[in-house]
Design an enzyme around this catalytic site. Structure first.
Site, PDB file in Angstrom:
ATOM      1  N   LYS A 187       0.857  -1.197   0.000  1.00 57.59           N
ATOM      2  CA  LYS A 187       0.000   0.000   0.000  1.00 57.59           C
ATOM      3  C   LYS A 187       0.889   1.243   0.000  1.00 57.59           C
ATOM      4  CE  LYS A 187      -3.135   3.163   1.324  1.00 57.59           C
ATOM      5  NZ  LYS A 187      -2.220   4.303   1.595  1.00 57.59           N
ATOM      6  N   GLU A 264       7.830  -0.413  12.475  1.00 61.44           N
ATOM      7  CA  GLU A 264       8.801   0.664  12.736  1.00 61.44           C
ATOM      8  C   GLU A 264       7.984   1.915  12.957  1.00 61.44           C
ATOM      9  OE1 GLU A 264      10.538   4.031  11.926  1.00 61.44           O
ATOM     10  OE2 GLU A 264      10.975   3.159   9.960  1.00 61.44           O
ATOM     11  N   CYS A 298      11.963   9.590  10.884  1.00 62.42           N
ATOM     12  CA  CYS A 298      11.648   8.982  12.185  1.00 62.42           C
ATOM     13  C   CYS A 298      12.873   8.900  13.099  1.00 62.42           C
ATOM     14  CB  CYS A 298      11.053   7.595  11.974  1.00 62.42           C
ATOM     15  SG  CYS A 298      12.073   6.548  10.923  1.00 62.42           S
ATOM     16  N   GLU A 396       7.301  14.041  19.385  1.00 61.60           N
ATOM     17  CA  GLU A 396       8.074  14.102  18.147  1.00 61.60           C
ATOM     18  C   GLU A 396       7.568  15.262  17.297  1.00 61.60           C
ATOM     19  OE1 GLU A 396       9.504  10.935  14.704  1.00 61.60           O
ATOM     20  OE2 GLU A 396       7.520  10.700  15.603  1.00 61.60           O
TER      21      GLU A 396
END
Length: 500
Positions: A187, A264, A298, A396
């Site tokens: 996807k 992840e 990330c 974050e």
């Protein structure tokens, strides 16, 4: 005014696809629905892609399931040749793929070219791993028994990827899955679908058998597509890169079918500079780690901790580097940093800056939106006098904001670094060898960079701990995420030689 950049034409225009790739064919959504994709820099319309629904996803899963029985029987060497050919096609078309990345993601063209090289490297790496998918011979504890293991492909895989690395996040999952002998449904992110569809076209040219790799798209139906993949009895493995919140949801959805998972997820990387660090090396490492892709990675440094003895010197040198950045359209000459992916990202970044400012933080560089460039642009920002009460300390940012926190002792900074509920990557700079081991072992993260701001390497295991997920991508460990280990025990093997 928004960047008036000229979009360089593709050398091979057939790489620009606006349909999904299922069972070796280019298809539309059964409903006929599409979604629009826009350049995050200019806001201009790029094209449309199919808005897949559960019904469409089920067809892609069926195609992957039909291809699996024959594909799993291919040899590792055969799969290696496929991956190697796909790698070569990526390399041959690197400039066009980079242009697509910049167009739909916004990152500067130089960064996009670097991503293409990194992404292609996973196909090369796993082409070399594919022939070495070996089991083991085990010394049995029961006399007369012989025990060995076989590594087998887990089956049909669902691969869900993010927008920040449109090529690399695909190849890092597809490469090991293909090497292991799995078939898959990948996807693509709705924000950046065209890079993955170009890779699908190259897979077709590489001779990957139909149904082995299927590339699908959706934007409004993203949750429906994810649910279809996780609920499917046919899909035996899901790999996801994205937020911790979505990862938790996918894990819950996968529970009923007990899928093999690798996630992840979110990061909030600490970057520590000790008094004994090489100042220039630390500044350059922090620049690389924090501002790559405008902070939309990330593993980028989110909390920069600097020991008090070197804090002022580091902050001054670091801020000087940031002042030299040039923000603009990704294709424009000399641009070092492009737009954020959308206005929601800009809003979050600005909220973090304003929160820090209201609690005593000092904005020494940047700190403002850039509406003259466009709605998705934000100044690269440096904030000093940070404290643990500020939102950046625990959230974050995923944007171009460098927050500098002072600290006094090694024990204090490790405690501060480990307060985060996530643990993907961490970095520190020191010339003390004993400290290098001590701090690396104490940080609660899956990856540690010592005297470097880069930890990504196709040969190195990539993954986190705590709320950053589980499983590893890249490296020799990457293939095992797509395999099961079957144990074979042979009994009655301790007989004497016949005729003795």
């Amino acid at each position: 005014m928004a960047p008036n950049q000229t979009i360089p034409p593709l050398t091979d225009k057939s790489l620009f696809k606006q349909e999904c790739y299922v069972n070796g064919e280019w298809v539309k959504a059964r409903s006929g629905k599409t979604f629009e994709v826009h350049d995050p820099g200019s806001g201009k319309f790029i094209g449309t892609c199919p808005e897949f629904s559960k019904e469409d996803v089920d067809e892609a899963i069926k195609a992957a399931a039909a291809a699996f029985p024959s594909f799993r029987k291919t040899t590792g060497r055969e799969r290696a040749r496929m991956l190697r050919k796909w790698y070569q096609l990526m390399t041959d078309n690197a400039d066009d793929i980079a242009k697509l990345i910049t167009w739909e993601n916004g990152k500067p063209l130089a960064d996009a070219k670097g991503e293409v090289a990194y992404a292609a490297g996973f196909f090369e790496w796993f082409s070399e791993e594919a022939p070495r998918v070996d089991g083991e011979t085990i010394s049995a504890s029961i006399p007369g028994n012989r025990v060995f293991t076989i590594k087998e492909p887990v089956g049909v895989c669902g691969l869900l990827t993010p927008w920040n690395f449109p090529a690399a996040m695909i190849t890092r999952k597809v490469g090991p899955a293909l090497a292991a002998g799995c078939t898959m449904v990948a996807k693509s992110p709705g924000e950046t679908p065209y890079t993955s569809l170009a890779l699908a076209e190259l897979a077709h040219r590489a001779g990957i058998p139909k149904g082995v790799v299927n590339f699908i798209t959706a934007l409004d139906n993203t949750a429906e597509v994810g649910s279809a993949i996780t609920a499917s009895e046919t899909v035996r493995k899901v790999s996801f890169t994205g937020s911790t919140g979505v990862g938790k949801l996918l894990m819950k959805q996968s529970a009923d079918t007990l899928k093999k998972l690798s996630f992840e997820l979110g990061g909030n990387a600490p970057f520590i500079v000790f008094d004994d660090a090489d100042l220039d090396l630390a500044v350059n490492g922090a620049i690389t780690s924090k501002f790559r892709s405008s902070g939309q990675t990330c593993i980028c440094a989110n909390r920069i901790y600097v020991q008090k003895g070197i804090y002022d010197k580091f902050a001054a040198a670091f801020a000087d580097k940031v002042r030299g950045f040039k923000v603009g359209g990704g294709y424009d000459e000399g641009v070092t940093h492009g737009p954020l992916i959308h206005d929601r990202a800009v809003g979050k970044v600005d909220d973090h800056v304003r929160d820090a400012e209201s609690k005593g933080g000092k904005v020494v560089v940047g700190g403002q939106k850039l509406p003259d460039l466009g709605s998705n642009f934000y100044q690269p920002t440096v904030i000093t006098n940070m404290t643990m009460e500020m939102r950046i300390a625990s959230e974050e940012t995923f944007g171009p904001v460098a927050a500098l926190f002072p600290f006094e002792t090694e024990a204090q900074v490790v405690e501060m670094a480990n307060k985060a509920e996530v643990g993907l990557a961490g970095y520190f700079f020191s010339q003390d060898l004993s400290r290098a081991y001590r701090v690396a072992e104490a940080l609660e993260v899956g990856m540690v960079g010592v005297n470097t701001g880069l930890v990504s390497d196709v040969a190195a295991p990539f993954g986190g701990v705590k709320y950053s997920g589980f499983g590893r991508e890249g490296s020799r460990y990457g293939t095992s995420e797509y395999q099961i280990v079957k144990t074979v025990t042979l009994g009655g093997m301790g007989q004497p030689l016949q005729g003795s």
